[in-house]
Design a protein around this motif. Structure first.
Motif, PDB file in Angstrom:
ATOM      1  N   SER A 191      42.173  28.737  41.641  1.00  0.00           N
ATOM      2  CA  SER A 191      42.198  30.297  41.739  1.00  0.00           C
ATOM      3  C   SER A 191      41.182  31.071  40.944  1.00  0.00           C
ATOM      4  CB  SER A 191      43.924  30.790  41.383  1.00  0.00           C
ATOM      5  OG  SER A 191      43.943  30.349  40.009  1.00  0.00           O
ATOM      6  N   THR A 202      33.230  39.999  44.364  1.00  0.00           N
ATOM      7  CA  THR A 202      34.075  40.476  43.178  1.00  0.00           C
ATOM      8  C   THR A 202      33.167  40.972  42.225  1.00  0.00           C
ATOM      9  OG1 THR A 202      35.491  39.335  41.518  1.00  0.00           O
ATOM     10  CG2 THR A 202      33.661  38.118  42.214  1.00  0.00           C
ATOM     11  N   HIS A 217      38.249  42.923  40.232  1.00  0.00           N
ATOM     12  CA  HIS A 217      38.576  43.375  41.663  1.00  0.00           C
ATOM     13  C   HIS A 217      37.706  42.628  42.509  1.00  0.00           C
ATOM     14  CE1 HIS A 217      39.966  47.070  39.557  1.00  0.00           C
ATOM     15  NE2 HIS A 217      38.902  47.456  39.152  1.00  0.00           N
ATOM     16  N   THR A 240      40.633  36.553  53.946  1.00  0.00           N
ATOM     17  CA  THR A 240      41.783  35.513  53.893  1.00  0.00           C
ATOM     18  C   THR A 240      42.382  35.421  55.186  1.00  0.00           C
ATOM     19  OG1 THR A 240      43.471  34.629  52.584  1.00  0.00           O
ATOM     20  CG2 THR A 240      43.291  37.242  53.072  1.00  0.00           C
ATOM     21  N   THR A 242      41.409  41.676  52.269  1.00  0.00           N
ATOM     22  CA  THR A 242      42.184  42.263  51.508  1.00  0.00           C
ATOM     23  C   THR A 242      41.421  42.492  50.240  1.00  0.00           C
ATOM     24  OG1 THR A 242      44.527  41.649  50.646  1.00  0.00           O
ATOM     25  CG2 THR A 242      43.077  40.031  50.558  1.00  0.00           C
ATOM     26  N   LEU A 299      42.321  41.970  45.847  1.00  0.00           N
ATOM     27  CA  LEU A 299      43.038  41.401  44.911  1.00  0.00           C
ATOM     28  C   LEU A 299      42.700  41.946  43.685  1.00  0.00           C
ATOM     29  CD1 LEU A 299      42.890  38.898  47.205  1.00  0.00           C
ATOM     30  CD2 LEU A 299      43.878  37.672  45.257  1.00  0.00           C
ATOM     31  N   SER A 300      43.229  42.759  42.787  1.00  0.00           N
ATOM     32  CA  SER A 300      42.802  43.246  41.747  1.00  0.00           C
ATOM     33  C   SER A 300      43.813  42.953  40.498  1.00  0.00           C
ATOM     34  CB  SER A 300      42.915  44.886  41.910  1.00  0.00           C
ATOM     35  OG  SER A 300      42.566  45.578  40.982  1.00  0.00           O
ATOM     36  N   CYS A 301      43.123  42.710  39.179  1.00  0.00           N
ATOM     37  CA  CYS A 301      43.836  42.591  38.116  1.00  0.00           C
ATOM     38  C   CYS A 301      43.142  43.629  37.234  1.00  0.00           C
ATOM     39  CB  CYS A 301      43.559  41.119  37.563  1.00  0.00           C
ATOM     40  SG  CYS A 301      44.706  40.806  36.315  1.00  0.00           S
ATOM     41  N   LEU A 350      48.470  40.141  39.403  1.00  0.00           N
ATOM     42  CA  LEU A 350      47.570  40.858  40.453  1.00  0.00           C
ATOM     43  C   LEU A 350      48.356  42.048  40.895  1.00  0.00           C
ATOM     44  CD1 LEU A 350      46.250  37.893  42.685  1.00  0.00           C
ATOM     45  CD2 LEU A 350      45.109  39.091  40.872  1.00  0.00           C
ATOM     46  N   PHE A 409      47.927  44.632  44.706  1.00  0.00           N
ATOM     47  CA  PHE A 409      47.106  44.694  45.979  1.00  0.00           C
ATOM     48  C   PHE A 409      47.147  45.761  46.400  1.00  0.00           C
ATOM     49  CE2 PHE A 409      49.277  40.654  44.973  1.00  0.00           C
ATOM     50  CZ  PHE A 409      48.379  39.733  45.542  1.00  0.00           C
TER      51      PHE A 409
END
Length: 535
Positions: free
Chosen positions: A367, A406, A415, A420, A430, A432-434, A443, A445
């Protein structure tokens, strides 16, 4: 003029070395592979990346190293017909221990293959090697005291317990003789990053103090004997921005002296440039150079006065101009990864990516944010305002597979615009953000619903960063207009100070390509190009 920083973007802890008319700067790379960046210049103004010497498993394996661990504070020197590189591989960040292992590698040339490492010790980080006039070699590092409850405990910063000195025997490949704690630093605390320079019978030591945040500083001391006692500079600091909140270059500290053939002295140092109105530095800790002068008291001072670092610094040759900033447009049609790109931790890149002749192929692994095998290939962000684009061919078959573009700092600051799979919509786009969720790294979304994509074929992805704002875009082909996807995201969190903060985040923002496949089937994702353009 020298215009600082001379190495923009994540390039901290600069160790400088001159051989003839050639200057080299080695900087820390932390968890990014290959280890240590070495830049070359002939005028101190314009620099080019010429080598990352720690490039095979026998020299460096950082799989499992936490964020902001790995290669800390290298020291580059030249003696006896060899370049000597000392470095630390830090295996732990949190808690009372660091597990910091120090090594030496050598090479007759910068660009050639470097030796396998000689293990030195593990008593602390920031190692340095000094070649004395009598031929003896001396190894230094800061001493880490694990008995403190915290770095900021009482007495002040007890974990940073001074600078150790011991002789190094190159024939035996080990330290010999007594080890001595030769310098405790000033009252500023957090003494680290030692380097020695000899002049007129004096041993001059510069160290970093104050931590690598906004109290950072270059402290200077001297002694007639290499093992002390050392007296501190009349001003304590040679360089610092600690009391200059409006200075353009903040967090100034940790560097080294170099003397030109004409006898002019310069001192490198790390620095950062926070976004306007904030204390967030997405470009990380960068490398700058200051011109210095010896005064009648035989102490070194900034030639432009004071201790605050300058953006514009006079150089030896007034005819040298800085090279203009250019966009880079990479078509992945060769067999070598372009030099500005790195990956994370692993000495086995063939498991993570390959060059097909028409694409950079990521072999999706663990991941995004994994500390072990993560298929992420990226380059440094070097400008506050820029645009990046790529084109991806990717056919996911499950929600466990994703690949895309990213903006990345570490596992809890990124980000990710990803292609997917969705159970009802098929292939989708999509986000995916942290945004700094430490320590959990949970995460967010930002899209209410994923964007449905054509069932097959390439997709073009882009992002634009404007200071603290990030926008993602997509399109299927060059004949279409770009379409923004998702809300404006917080780019400022992709910075040293975002999330966990400056004293535990030591790298800088990257932009690049990533792929993961948590099913374990290592699906491929092909990227045909990557463009990076400052605005």
């Amino acid at each position: 003029m020298i215009f600082n920083p001379v190495l923009p973007g994540f390039n901290p802890d600069p160790s400088i070395c001159r051989v003839g008319d050639d200057y080299y700067i080695a900087t820390s790379t932390f968890e990014w592979y290959p280890g240590v960046q070495i830049h070359h210049s002939r005028n101190l103004v314009n620099w080019s990346l010429v080598k990352r010497p720690l490039e095979r498993a026998s020299q460096l394996d950082m799989r499992g190293d936490p964020d902001s661990c790995g290669v800390w504070a290298p020291c580059l020197s030249y003696a006896d017909g060899l370049f000597w590189l000392v470095y630390t591989d830090v295996k732990r960040l949190d808690g009372n221990f660091k597990d910091a292992h120090n090594y030496i590698v050598t090479s007759p040339t910068i660009e050639g293959e470097w030796s396998d490492p000689v293990y030195i010790n593990s008593s602390g980080f920031d190692p340095s090697l000094f070649h004395d006039e009598d031929g003896r070699k001396w190894f230094m590092n800061m001493l880490w005291n694990h008995r403190s409850n915290s770095v900021g405990g009482s007495p002040k910063h007890p974990a940073f317990a001074g600078i150790l000195l011991q002789e190094y025997d190159p024939d035996a490949g080990k330290l010999v003789g007594p080890v001595k704690n030769v310098f405790q630093g000033s009252s500023h605390g957090l003494v680290e990053g030692p380097h020695l320079f000899k002049r007129k019978g004096w041993y001059y030591m510069t160290v970093a103090e104050g931590g690598t945040g906004y109290d950072h500083a270059v402290t200077m001391a001297r002694s007639r004997s290499i093992d002390g006692p050392y007296e501190i500079h009349p001003d304590t600091f040679l360089i610092t921005s600690a009391n200059a909140p409006d200075a353009a270059l903040q967090r100034a500290g940790h560097g080294q002296i170099v003397e030109t053939p004409a006898g002019i002295v310069f001192h490198t140092h790390l620095c950062s440039r926070p976004l306007p109105g904030t204390r967030r530095s997405p470009l990380g800790r960068e490398t700058a150079i200051q011109r210095c002068e010896w005064r009648d008291d035989d102490w070194l001072y900034l030639s432009q006065g004071g201790v605050m670092p300058f953006v514009e610094v006079p150089t030896e040759d007034p005819l040298v101009d800085p090279e203009p900033t250019k966009a880079t447009h990479r078509i992945f049609d060769g067999d070598q990864l372009p030099p500005e790109f790195q990956w994370l931790r692993s000495p086995e890149p063939e498991k993570l990516f390959s060059m097909t002749g028409s694409a950079l192929r990521l072999h999706a692994r663990e991941s995004i944010g994994s500390w072990f095998e993560q298929a992420l290939v990226a380059r440094r962000q070097e400008h506050f305002v820029f645009r990046a684009e790529t084109e991806i061919s990717f056919a996911p078959e499950t929600i466990q597979q994703a690949a895309g573009l990213t903006h990345y700092y570490n596992r809890h600051k990124f980000h990710f615009l990803a292609v997917t799979w969705h159970e009802k919509l098929g292939r989708v786009l999509t986000i995916l953000s942290c945004p700094g969720d430490w320590p959990d790294g949970r995460l967010e979304f930002p899209l209410d619903e994923p964007v449905q994509l054509p069932a097959d074929g390439p997709v073009q992805l882009a992002l634009e960063v404007d200071l603290g704002e990030l926008r993602f875009f997509w399109r299927v082909s060059a004949s279409e207009d770009w379409k923004q996807v998702g809300p404006v995201l917080d780019a400022s969190v992709i910075s040293d100070e975002g999330g966990r903060g400056e004293h535990a985040s030591f790298t800088g923002a990257f932009v690049g390509m990533a792929a993961f496949d948590t099913s374990g089937s290592a699906i491929k994702a092909d990227f045909s190009r990557f463009d990076y353009a400052p605005r």
